[in-house]
Design an enzyme around this catalytic site. Sequence first.
Site, short mmCIF file in Angstrom:
data_model
loop_
_atom_site.label_atom_id
_atom_site.label_comp_id
_atom_site.label_asym_id
_atom_site.label_seq_id
_atom_site.Cartn_x
_atom_site.Cartn_y
_atom_site.Cartn_z
N VAL A 139 0.86 -1.19 0.00
CA VAL A 139 0.00 0.00 0.00
C VAL A 139 0.89 1.24 0.00
CG1 VAL A 139 -1.81 1.26 1.21
CG2 VAL A 139 -1.77 -1.25 1.31
N LYS A 140 0.64 2.12 -0.97
CA LYS A 140 1.47 3.32 -1.09
C LYS A 140 0.74 4.49 -0.45
CE LYS A 140 4.43 5.00 -4.84
NZ LYS A 140 4.50 5.06 -6.31
N VAL A 141 1.40 5.14 0.50
CA VAL A 141 0.79 6.28 1.19
C VAL A 141 1.74 7.47 1.12
CG1 VAL A 141 -0.51 4.82 2.81
CG2 VAL A 141 1.75 5.65 3.47
#
Length: 217
Positions: A82-84
Amino acid sequence: MKFFVDTAEIAAIAELNDLGMVDGVTTNPSLIKKSGRDIIEVTREICAMVSGPVSAEVTATDADTMIAEGRKLVEIAGNIAVKVPLTWDGLKACKVLSDEGHMVNVTLCFSVNQALLAAKAGATFISPFIGRLDDINLDGMELIEDIRTVYDNYGFETQILAASIRSVNHIADSARVGADVITAPPSVIKAMVNHPLTDKGLDAFLADIKAAGIKIL
Ligand code: G3P
């Protein structure tokens, strides 16, 4: 050093994957827009093709929604990271999702201090953007080098994922300074093979093969 491909174009990923050059894939909203595909569908296709981490970026800016989006993204496949974004809300989402056992890629990193915060929040990957620092007359590679030093000083296990790579020199330099991973557009990875002396040498060999009538098959 691992090679991730920075694209959501299925054909381009497949071409490099067949050559064993793809250890993972990174996408972002701009790359999804460019692909013209639905984020969930295209990410599912990429995950089915590539066994390594596939980064898919959240769209929200508040932590609670980022966490909910992250939980939905990881349902796509077991290899989703997951890219945040590197904001306090992004770091909060990183902490929650990494504590749940998910891979998290903290993106839009432009300083050593930001990289320190991401490591402490449990990031699997930190993505410093080399090209965008170079664009404003700063030194993107110096940031990769500094993060390497700081992470090694304290034994942080967060992997340095050199991003915003625009040239083959960015890749060679990332390897020299010890980035764990590079992510680059397919065109840049493909350009790594080019050398005029290779072309010149091959032309000379081909001329001699013809002149001497050398045959193997
Ligand atoms: O994945 C993010 C990053 O690689 C973006 O690169 O060229 O848009 O700065 P660029």
